[in-house]
Design a protein around this motif. Structure first.
Motif, PDB file in Angstrom:
ATOM      1  N   PRO A 154      39.043  40.217  36.390  1.00  0.00           N
ATOM      2  CA  PRO A 154      39.806  39.920  37.608  1.00  0.00           C
ATOM      3  C   PRO A 154      41.183  40.580  37.588  1.00  0.00           C
ATOM      4  O   PRO A 154      41.838  40.628  36.552  1.00  0.00           O
ATOM      5  CB  PRO A 154      39.922  38.395  37.592  1.00  0.00           C
ATOM      6  CG  PRO A 154      39.801  38.017  36.162  1.00  0.00           C
ATOM      7  CD  PRO A 154      38.931  39.058  35.508  1.00  0.00           C
ATOM      8  N   GLY A 161      40.872  41.842  43.139  1.00  0.00           N
ATOM      9  CA  GLY A 161      39.413  41.752  43.074  1.00  0.00           C
ATOM     10  C   GLY A 161      38.918  41.717  41.652  1.00  0.00           C
ATOM     11  O   GLY A 161      39.692  41.586  40.701  1.00  0.00           O
ATOM     12  N   ASN A 162      37.627  41.829  41.502  1.00  0.00           N
ATOM     13  CA  ASN A 162      36.970  41.824  40.201  1.00  0.00           C
ATOM     14  C   ASN A 162      36.438  43.217  39.913  1.00  0.00           C
ATOM     15  O   ASN A 162      35.654  43.770  40.692  1.00  0.00           O
ATOM     16  CB  ASN A 162      35.837  40.798  40.188  1.00  0.00           C
ATOM     17  CG  ASN A 162      36.375  39.399  40.317  1.00  0.00           C
ATOM     18  OD1 ASN A 162      37.168  38.960  39.499  1.00  0.00           O
ATOM     19  ND2 ASN A 162      35.965  38.691  41.358  1.00  0.00           N
ATOM     20  N   TYR A 163      36.858  43.763  38.777  1.00  0.00           N
ATOM     21  CA  TYR A 163      36.526  45.134  38.408  1.00  0.00           C
ATOM     22  C   TYR A 163      35.517  45.156  37.262  1.00  0.00           C
ATOM     23  O   TYR A 163      35.587  44.342  36.348  1.00  0.00           O
ATOM     24  CB  TYR A 163      37.792  45.877  37.967  1.00  0.00           C
ATOM     25  CG  TYR A 163      38.758  46.130  39.096  1.00  0.00           C
ATOM     26  CD1 TYR A 163      38.832  47.377  39.700  1.00  0.00           C
ATOM     27  CD2 TYR A 163      39.596  45.131  39.568  1.00  0.00           C
ATOM     28  CE1 TYR A 163      39.717  47.621  40.742  1.00  0.00           C
ATOM     29  CE2 TYR A 163      40.484  45.356  40.612  1.00  0.00           C
ATOM     30  CZ  TYR A 163      40.534  46.609  41.190  1.00  0.00           C
ATOM     31  OH  TYR A 163      41.397  46.844  42.216  1.00  0.00           O
ATOM     32  N   ASN A 194      34.244  44.363  42.837  1.00  0.00           N
ATOM     33  CA  ASN A 194      33.577  43.161  43.339  1.00  0.00           C
ATOM     34  C   ASN A 194      32.056  43.169  43.278  1.00  0.00           C
ATOM     35  O   ASN A 194      31.457  42.163  42.966  1.00  0.00           O
ATOM     36  CB  ASN A 194      34.046  42.795  44.749  1.00  0.00           C
ATOM     37  CG  ASN A 194      35.510  42.402  44.751  1.00  0.00           C
ATOM     38  OD1 ASN A 194      35.992  41.754  43.836  1.00  0.00           O
ATOM     39  ND2 ASN A 194      36.224  42.810  45.781  1.00  0.00           N
ATOM     40  N   GLU A 195      31.394  44.261  43.602  1.00  0.00           N
ATOM     41  CA  GLU A 195      29.933  44.265  43.564  1.00  0.00           C
ATOM     42  C   GLU A 195      29.395  45.689  43.539  1.00  0.00           C
ATOM     43  O   GLU A 195      30.060  46.632  43.957  1.00  0.00           O
ATOM     44  CB  GLU A 195      29.354  43.527  44.774  1.00  0.00           C
ATOM     45  CG  GLU A 195      29.730  44.161  46.108  1.00  0.00           C
ATOM     46  CD  GLU A 195      29.264  43.344  47.292  1.00  0.00           C
ATOM     47  OE1 GLU A 195      28.231  43.711  47.860  1.00  0.00           O
ATOM     48  OE2 GLU A 195      29.911  42.345  47.618  1.00  0.00           O
TER      49      GLU A 195
END
Length: 100
Positions: free
Chosen positions: A61, A40-42, A8-9
């Motif tokens: 995603p 989540g976003n990887y 994610n961040e």
């Protein structure tokens, strides 16, 4: 090269454990038994200590599916590339089986 994955961040790097493994050969992230919390976003973070440079991939995603009725056949690859090694030196081989 060194490979790490973040979720994610930045700087939330994925902690490696019994379910998560990052191949230092190809940089792939492997997750065994995906859970809802894996959503989540990887992004892959690649760094090279020899040239002191780092690069992030675009975010990918991951959306775990709750459909338990689907069963996937095992993904077995029977062709392996040749792996040269010097006598007396260590070599690392990786083998991954996917499916249930």
């Amino acid at each position: 090269l060194s490979y790490r994955w973040l979720l994610n961040e930045f700087p939330v790097f994925i902690a490696l454990d019994k379910r998560r493994f990052v191949s230092q050969t190809d940089g792939n992230l492997y997750i065994a038994n995906v859970e809802a919390s894996d959503k989540g976003n990887y992004s892959c973070f690649v760094s090279s200590p020899s040239i002191t440079k780092s690069v992030f991939s675009k975010f990918i995603p991951l959306i775990p599916q709750s459909d338990r009725a689907k069963v996937y056949p095992a993904d077995i690859k029977v062709k392996f590339k040749d792996t040269p090694a010097l006598l007396g030196q260590n070599v690392t081989l990786e083998c991954f089986a996917l499916g249930k």
